[in-house]
Enzyme design. Sequence first.
Site, PDB file in Angstrom:
ATOM      1  N   LYS A 143      -8.025   0.606  -5.257  1.00 53.00           N
ATOM      2  CA  LYS A 143      -9.199   0.033  -4.607  1.00 53.00           C
ATOM      3  C   LYS A 143     -10.490   0.729  -5.026  1.00 53.00           C
ATOM      4  O   LYS A 143     -10.545   1.954  -5.090  1.00 53.00           O
ATOM      5  CB  LYS A 143      -9.071   0.149  -3.085  1.00 53.00           C
ATOM      6  CG  LYS A 143      -8.025  -0.765  -2.462  1.00 53.00           C
ATOM      7  CD  LYS A 143      -8.043  -0.608  -0.950  1.00 53.00           C
ATOM      8  CE  LYS A 143      -6.836  -1.231  -0.283  1.00 53.00           C
ATOM      9  NZ  LYS A 143      -6.855  -2.694  -0.278  1.00 53.00           N
TER      10      LYS A 143
ATOM     11  N   ASP B 273       0.845  -1.197   0.000  1.00 55.23           N
ATOM     12  CA  ASP B 273       0.000   0.000   0.000  1.00 55.23           C
ATOM     13  C   ASP B 273       0.877   1.243   0.000  1.00 55.23           C
ATOM     14  O   ASP B 273       1.798   1.340   0.824  1.00 55.23           O
ATOM     15  CB  ASP B 273      -0.851   0.045   1.279  1.00 55.23           C
ATOM     16  CG  ASP B 273      -2.086  -0.829   1.195  1.00 55.23           C
ATOM     17  OD1 ASP B 273      -2.275  -1.513   0.173  1.00 55.23           O
ATOM     18  OD2 ASP B 273      -2.874  -0.812   2.173  1.00 55.23           O
TER      19      ASP B 273
ATOM     20  N   ARG C 252      -6.118 -20.497   6.852  1.00 53.38           N
ATOM     21  CA  ARG C 252      -6.309 -21.887   7.280  1.00 53.38           C
ATOM     22  C   ARG C 252      -7.691 -22.401   6.883  1.00 53.38           C
ATOM     23  O   ARG C 252      -7.844 -23.554   6.474  1.00 53.38           O
ATOM     24  CB  ARG C 252      -6.138 -22.005   8.799  1.00 53.38           C
ATOM     25  CG  ARG C 252      -4.700 -21.982   9.264  1.00 53.38           C
ATOM     26  CD  ARG C 252      -4.625 -22.400  10.727  1.00 53.38           C
ATOM     27  NE  ARG C 252      -3.307 -22.235  11.303  1.00 53.38           N
ATOM     28  CZ  ARG C 252      -2.330 -23.150  11.210  1.00 53.38           C
ATOM     29  NH1 ARG C 252      -2.534 -24.279  10.565  1.00 53.38           N
ATOM     30  NH2 ARG C 252      -1.161 -22.928  11.770  1.00 53.38           N
TER      31      ARG C 252
ATOM     32  N   GLY D 237      -0.245  -3.649   3.988  1.00 54.73           N
ATOM     33  CA  GLY D 237      -0.907  -2.345   3.960  1.00 54.73           C
ATOM     34  C   GLY D 237      -0.163  -1.366   4.826  1.00 54.73           C
ATOM     35  O   GLY D 237       0.879  -0.829   4.464  1.00 54.73           O
TER      36      GLY D 237
END
Lengths: 203, 297
Positions: free
Chosen positions: B84, B27, B168, B238
């Site tokens: 974004k 970012d 996971r 980010g």
Amino acid sequence: MSSVPVIGVLALQGGIREHLDALAKSGAESRPVKTSEQLHDVDALVIPGGESSTIEKLARKSEMLEPLREAIKGRMPIFGSCAGMILLADRVVGAIEGQESIGGLDITVERNAFGRQMQSFESGIAIMGIRDSQRDFDGVFIRAPWVLETGNGCEVIARISSGPHEGRIVGVRSDTMLATSFHPELTADYRVHEMFVEMVRNL
Amino acid sequence: MENEVSTGTGRVKRGMAEMLKGGVIMDVVNVEQAKIAEDAGAVAVMALERVPADIRAEGGVSRMSDPDMIDKIIAAVSIPVMAKARIGHFAEAQVLESLGVDYIDESEVLTPADYSNHIDKWKFTVPFVCGATNLGEALRRLTEGAAMIRSKGEAGTGDVSNAVTHMRKIRSEVMRLSSMSADEVFVAAKELQAPYDLVAEVARTGTLPTVLFTAGGIATPADAAMMMQLGADGVFVGSGIFKSGNPAERANAVVQATTHFDNPDVVAKVSRGLGEAMVGINVADIPVHHRLEDRGW
């Protein structure tokens, strides 16, 4: 050279898995190469697509640039696709500040020459020297480079055949090196990898 | 011979993500940061006005970035530039496409524009990446035309626990599908709330049909190495870099750790002397209605 050559894929960043699969399906044993020790254990090497400036930095910090240059000088066969082509070129147009190439292939390559992702494209192309070469190959070009000029010992094996970039050079080879602007590893057509395995066998 | 030249194909969109694998996407909020990211070896930058940590701190509605700012970053670096759009905000996505960004992140980090529908991403030439907390969500995004998936994590916290949970979860659901007999896959599709054909493809191949990155809360080289060992194809960072004490060093360290994730000696070496990491927020301390993972449906 043994009939099943061991071919490494430089495994620093990019489309590594696809090349490993394509080589395994083209009659070679394939394995990732991250260190200079691993480089000594392979008969040939593929430098995959990815971000050329990232791969170059990682190679430098992993102290792989010089071993790679030595291997090329020692006539180890090398195939580079997209970013790999940029890294193998002796001269690069549009490289970022401080970006070194590995070099060894007497060509001038322009980075991101076809444009940004919006201009990335697929197109059938004719490739000289592959099996069944009268049948077009599905060329996948992603923010791809093209070859501006070729020097001694380099043969052009593929050009764009239509559209606004008709005639642009997108595939070259020398006696030990092969480079493509496009990504044969993103298709299920293994003819380019087979040609490389054949080059390795014949050396 | 006349050959058709096709842009925006599935192969070109997904292939672009394949070429980012093993890399770090950072970012950045201005040209200076974009150049630091490029110099550190980022495979791409995400241009946005405020990093998630600041969005959290300042609150308010968070939207697509100013086109001028995105243009400047595109001009300043030669690596891919992402940006974004708000969830469901197809007009923001149209603007980003017209600016020529290389990838659009339909992101829960921004305030959602549509609480029912995501963007119909098939209509675009530019590829999209979307967040997911589980396999069903990932497959719904692919159905809408996403060409790359990332875990959501909890952006702007420096707390990696949600990214771990999501990674996971997705991996275990893929493994569960691949061990099912054919008749069980029908019910699995119903339970995952995803189209049968896509579910059956995952069951057959044992893998997502696109690249799966991790995102949300990654702040250290060891965070990146752990996420790669958990099966991420690459890493979004980010706030973790430019909210830390020494962004250039930390950016470089995260890049090294992502490549050498399976070599603890390298991760240890690059983790030394990085200065302060970003100040973290524990996800558990964030009120539930302020959590980002529930945005997107």
